[in-house]
Scaffold this motif. Structure first.
Motif, PDB file in Angstrom:
ATOM      1  N   LYS A 142       0.702  -1.342  -0.101  1.00  0.00           N
ATOM      2  CA  LYS A 142      -0.031  -0.102  -0.022  1.00  0.00           C
ATOM      3  C   LYS A 142       0.908   1.157  -0.012  1.00  0.00           C
ATOM      4  CE  LYS A 142      -3.769  -2.260   2.351  1.00  0.00           C
ATOM      5  NZ  LYS A 142      -4.769  -2.365   3.715  1.00  0.00           N
ATOM      6  N   ILE A 143       1.092   1.606  -1.200  1.00  0.00           N
ATOM      7  CA  ILE A 143       1.743   3.023  -1.392  1.00  0.00           C
ATOM      8  C   ILE A 143       0.863   4.113  -1.745  1.00  0.00           C
ATOM      9  CG2 ILE A 143       3.836   4.082  -2.622  1.00  0.00           C
ATOM     10  CD1 ILE A 143       5.046   1.376  -2.671  1.00  0.00           C
ATOM     11  N   ASP A 144       0.858   5.288  -1.177  1.00  0.00           N
ATOM     12  CA  ASP A 144       0.019   6.509  -1.741  1.00  0.00           C
ATOM     13  C   ASP A 144       0.734   7.222  -2.502  1.00  0.00           C
ATOM     14  OD1 ASP A 144       1.803   7.913  -0.405  1.00  0.00           O
ATOM     15  OD2 ASP A 144       0.452   8.472   1.272  1.00  0.00           O
ATOM     16  N   ALA A 145      -0.125   8.482  -3.057  1.00  0.00           N
ATOM     17  CA  ALA A 145       0.384   9.254  -4.135  1.00  0.00           C
ATOM     18  C   ALA A 145       1.763   9.841  -3.797  1.00  0.00           C
ATOM     19  CB  ALA A 145      -0.550  10.335  -4.282  1.00  0.00           C
ATOM     20  N   ARG A 146       2.149  10.096  -2.504  1.00  0.00           N
ATOM     21  CA  ARG A 146       3.034  10.582  -2.001  1.00  0.00           C
ATOM     22  C   ARG A 146       4.632   9.572  -1.937  1.00  0.00           C
ATOM     23  NH1 ARG A 146       1.555  13.232   3.501  1.00  0.00           N
ATOM     24  NH2 ARG A 146       0.660  10.801   3.550  1.00  0.00           N
ATOM     25  N   HIS A 147       4.208   8.352  -2.430  1.00  0.00           N
ATOM     26  CA  HIS A 147       5.069   7.336  -2.297  1.00  0.00           C
ATOM     27  C   HIS A 147       5.660   6.954  -1.071  1.00  0.00           C
ATOM     28  CE1 HIS A 147       6.523   8.369  -6.669  1.00  0.00           C
ATOM     29  NE2 HIS A 147       5.466   7.880  -6.774  1.00  0.00           N
ATOM     30  N   SER A 275       2.573  -0.263  -6.087  1.00  0.00           N
ATOM     31  CA  SER A 275       1.460   0.137  -5.205  1.00  0.00           C
ATOM     32  C   SER A 275       0.426  -0.814  -5.527  1.00  0.00           C
ATOM     33  CB  SER A 275       1.148   1.662  -5.423  1.00  0.00           C
ATOM     34  OG  SER A 275       0.127   2.057  -4.806  1.00  0.00           O
ATOM     35  N   THR A 276      -0.455  -1.406  -4.539  1.00  0.00           N
ATOM     36  CA  THR A 276      -1.507  -2.168  -4.845  1.00  0.00           C
ATOM     37  C   THR A 276      -2.688  -1.080  -4.614  1.00  0.00           C
ATOM     38  OG1 THR A 276      -1.786  -2.480  -2.235  1.00  0.00           O
ATOM     39  CG2 THR A 276      -0.581  -3.996  -3.583  1.00  0.00           C
ATOM     40  N   LEU A 277      -2.769   0.249  -4.221  1.00  0.00           N
ATOM     41  CA  LEU A 277      -3.546   0.993  -4.403  1.00  0.00           C
ATOM     42  C   LEU A 277      -3.837   1.644  -5.645  1.00  0.00           C
ATOM     43  CD1 LEU A 277      -2.838   2.908  -1.011  1.00  0.00           C
ATOM     44  CD2 LEU A 277      -4.315   0.754  -1.176  1.00  0.00           C
ATOM     45  N   ASN A 278      -2.960   2.039  -6.343  1.00  0.00           N
ATOM     46  CA  ASN A 278      -2.927   2.718  -7.704  1.00  0.00           C
ATOM     47  C   ASN A 278      -1.642   2.534  -8.336  1.00  0.00           C
ATOM     48  OD1 ASN A 278      -3.326   4.516 -10.005  1.00  0.00           O
ATOM     49  ND2 ASN A 278      -4.462   5.761  -8.960  1.00  0.00           N
ATOM     50  N   SER A 279      -1.835   2.179  -9.625  1.00  0.00           N
ATOM     51  CA  SER A 279      -0.565   1.582 -10.412  1.00  0.00           C
ATOM     52  C   SER A 279       0.307   2.775 -10.497  1.00  0.00           C
ATOM     53  CB  SER A 279      -0.877   0.681 -11.672  1.00  0.00           C
ATOM     54  OG  SER A 279      -1.563   1.354 -12.312  1.00  0.00           O
ATOM     55  N   ASP A 280      -0.425   3.902 -10.686  1.00  0.00           N
ATOM     56  CA  ASP A 280       0.477   5.279 -11.034  1.00  0.00           C
ATOM     57  C   ASP A 280       1.110   5.751  -9.820  1.00  0.00           C
ATOM     58  OD1 ASP A 280      -0.998   5.191 -13.681  1.00  0.00           O
ATOM     59  OD2 ASP A 280      -2.560   6.521 -13.066  1.00  0.00           O
ATOM     60  N   TRP A 281       0.875   5.281  -8.722  1.00  0.00           N
ATOM     61  CA  TRP A 281       1.664   5.622  -7.457  1.00  0.00           C
ATOM     62  C   TRP A 281       2.745   4.644  -7.224  1.00  0.00           C
ATOM     63  CZ3 TRP A 281      -3.278   6.103  -3.897  1.00  0.00           C
ATOM     64  CH2 TRP A 281      -4.245   7.200  -4.480  1.00  0.00           C
ATOM     65  N   SER A 282       3.295   3.818  -7.978  1.00  0.00           N
ATOM     66  CA  SER A 282       4.374   2.819  -7.953  1.00  0.00           C
ATOM     67  C   SER A 282       5.462   3.232  -8.010  1.00  0.00           C
ATOM     68  CB  SER A 282       3.916   1.705  -8.885  1.00  0.00           C
ATOM     69  OG  SER A 282       2.975   0.669  -8.734  1.00  0.00           O
ATOM     70  N   LEU A 283       6.515   3.055  -7.280  1.00  0.00           N
ATOM     71  CA  LEU A 283       7.617   3.425  -7.636  1.00  0.00           C
ATOM     72  C   LEU A 283       8.548   2.737  -8.684  1.00  0.00           C
ATOM     73  CD1 LEU A 283       9.049   3.372  -3.665  1.00  0.00           C
ATOM     74  CD2 LEU A 283       8.692   5.471  -5.354  1.00  0.00           C
ATOM     75  N   THR A 284       9.103   3.222  -9.462  1.00  0.00           N
ATOM     76  CA  THR A 284       9.705   2.663 -10.575  1.00  0.00           C
ATOM     77  C   THR A 284      11.147   2.942 -10.895  1.00  0.00           C
ATOM     78  OG1 THR A 284       9.308   4.481 -12.255  1.00  0.00           O
ATOM     79  CG2 THR A 284       7.532   2.964 -12.063  1.00  0.00           C
ATOM     80  N   VAL A 285      11.935   2.586 -11.611  1.00  0.00           N
ATOM     81  CA  VAL A 285      13.306   2.705 -11.803  1.00  0.00           C
ATOM     82  C   VAL A 285      13.569   4.301 -12.221  1.00  0.00           C
ATOM     83  CG1 VAL A 285      14.257   0.110 -12.342  1.00  0.00           C
ATOM     84  CG2 VAL A 285      13.429   2.009 -14.208  1.00  0.00           C
ATOM     85  N   THR A 286      12.511   4.855 -12.784  1.00  0.00           N
ATOM     86  CA  THR A 286      12.648   6.077 -13.325  1.00  0.00           C
ATOM     87  C   THR A 286      12.520   7.033 -12.119  1.00  0.00           C
ATOM     88  OG1 THR A 286      12.032   5.379 -15.475  1.00  0.00           O
ATOM     89  CG2 THR A 286      11.632   7.779 -15.010  1.00  0.00           C
ATOM     90  N   ASN A 287      11.199   7.108 -11.633  1.00  0.00           N
ATOM     91  CA  ASN A 287      10.802   8.165 -10.633  1.00  0.00           C
ATOM     92  C   ASN A 287      11.549   7.748  -9.387  1.00  0.00           C
ATOM     93  OD1 ASN A 287       9.413   6.150  -9.058  1.00  0.00           O
ATOM     94  ND2 ASN A 287       7.509   6.769 -10.234  1.00  0.00           N
TER      95      ASN A 287
END
Length: 339
Positions: A142-147, A275-287
């Motif tokens: 569970k990761i939110d929009a603020r990572h 992130s299981t809450l929203n895939s757009d909030w996932s941490l990636t190698v880029t962000n």
């Protein structure tokens, strides 16, 4: 390939190296209770890893440091969200190191028995918790929009992650049993080989279920290939062990660990913490990565230092390559710590 992709691969290699080397360390620690029948046999097992266990842990320090420098957001979210299990692992590693050094400092029965109990538990607990941690990283948390991780400790104890913990525990113990058979002589070698076969079968069932679950949920062609390599290598390791080919068995059990960890990282990429809450909030190698300049400096440093460290560690293993048995163990009053 961008530098952040390169460092994702390098971090995966560091974790593979750590689990390959520290895996049999943990396995030996667990076997001090499962395999050894008396104190001399416990000392034989501990002495098989005595010259190398602390060097093996360098891979963990390097993996953690590389993650902090190359992917600071990944490091921050991981260590804040997984604070309790990682703290437990850290405490276990500290106590385990102290136990290796202090176990033989005094001859009293209670003193040595208590430190041997510490070696067993501080080997078993991290071997299990590392699988739980990586299971959660791959599954997502569970990761939110603020990572930031917004779940709790109990969210980490899900069936997939717990199965991952069982896999690492059984696989590391099998790896340790094969290493014990490779490094010992006499009756303890024969019993280590017999126990390794039983442990290998348990590990094979658990690993097959876990890897199939991972492949169905997140896998692709590359992860399928890695899974097949892991399964074939584990079957080969069990077979080689049964045939008395300890060297081949140890190499193949190492390939199993390497392929299984590689599969997890392949299913993870390009995410580093989904992130299981929203895939757009996932941490990636880029962000989650550092600046290109930071990664460039790190790459030059790694290119110079890594070969030297690996060469030194390989030399250490070569120097301490001989088998040992209870006949090589001095009486308790003359014992020395595993160092």
């Amino acid at each position: 390939m961008e530098l952040h992709d390169v460092w994702f691969v390098l971090i995966a290699v560091l974790w593979i190296g750590y689990f390959f080397l520290e895996g049999f360390d943990f396995g030996i620690g667990v076997l001090t209770k499962l395999l050894a029948r008396d104190r001399p046999e416990k000392r034989v097992l501990i002495n098989t890893i005595g010259p190398v266990w602390d060097g093996n842990e360098v891979w963990l320090l390097t993996a953690g440091g590389a993650t902090f420098a190359a992917f600071p957001e990944w490091y921050a979210t991981l260590f804040s969200g997984f604070y309790l299990p990682l703290l437990i692992i850290l405490v276990c590693l500290i106590v385990r190191g102290v136990a290796f050094e202090y176990r033989a400092k005094r001859p009293e029965e209670n003193w040595q028995r208590n430190w041997e109990q510490a070696i067993f538990w501080t080997s078993l607990i991290p071997a299990f918790l590392w699988g739980v941690a990586f299971g959660n990283i791959v599954r997502g948390v569970k990761i939110d929009a603020r990572h930031e991780y917004v779940g709790d400790f109990w969210d980490l104890l899900n069936p997939y992650a717990l199965l991952g913990g069982l896999v690492t525990l059984t696989l590391f113990t099998f790896h340790g049993a094969v290493f014990a058979a490779l490094k010992t002589v006499g009756d303890i070698r024969e019993r280590a080989r017999a126990l390794a076969t039983k442990l290998g079968l348990v590990a094979a069932v658990a690993a097959l279920i876990f890897l199939l679950w991972t492949q169905v949920d997140k896998g692709d062609g590359w992860s399928l290939f890695a899974m097949l390599v892991a399964v074939v290598a584990l079957v080969g390791a069990i077979g080689a062990n049964s045939a008395g080919r300890e060297g081949w068995s140890f190499a193949l059990s190492g390939v199993t660990i390497a392929a299984a960890v590689a599969m997890l990282f392949l299913t993870l990429f390009p995410d580093v913490m989904p992130s299981t809450l929203n895939s757009d909030w996932s941490l990636t190698v880029t962000n989650a990565s550092s600046s290109p300049y930071t990664l460039k400096i790190m790459t030059w440093c790694a290119a110079i230092a890594a070969p030297l460290v690996m060469a030194y560690q390989a030399w250490t293993y070569w120097v301490f390559r001989k088998r040992i048995g209870t006949q090589h163990i001095a009486p308790d009053h003359a014992a020395h710590s595993a160092h």
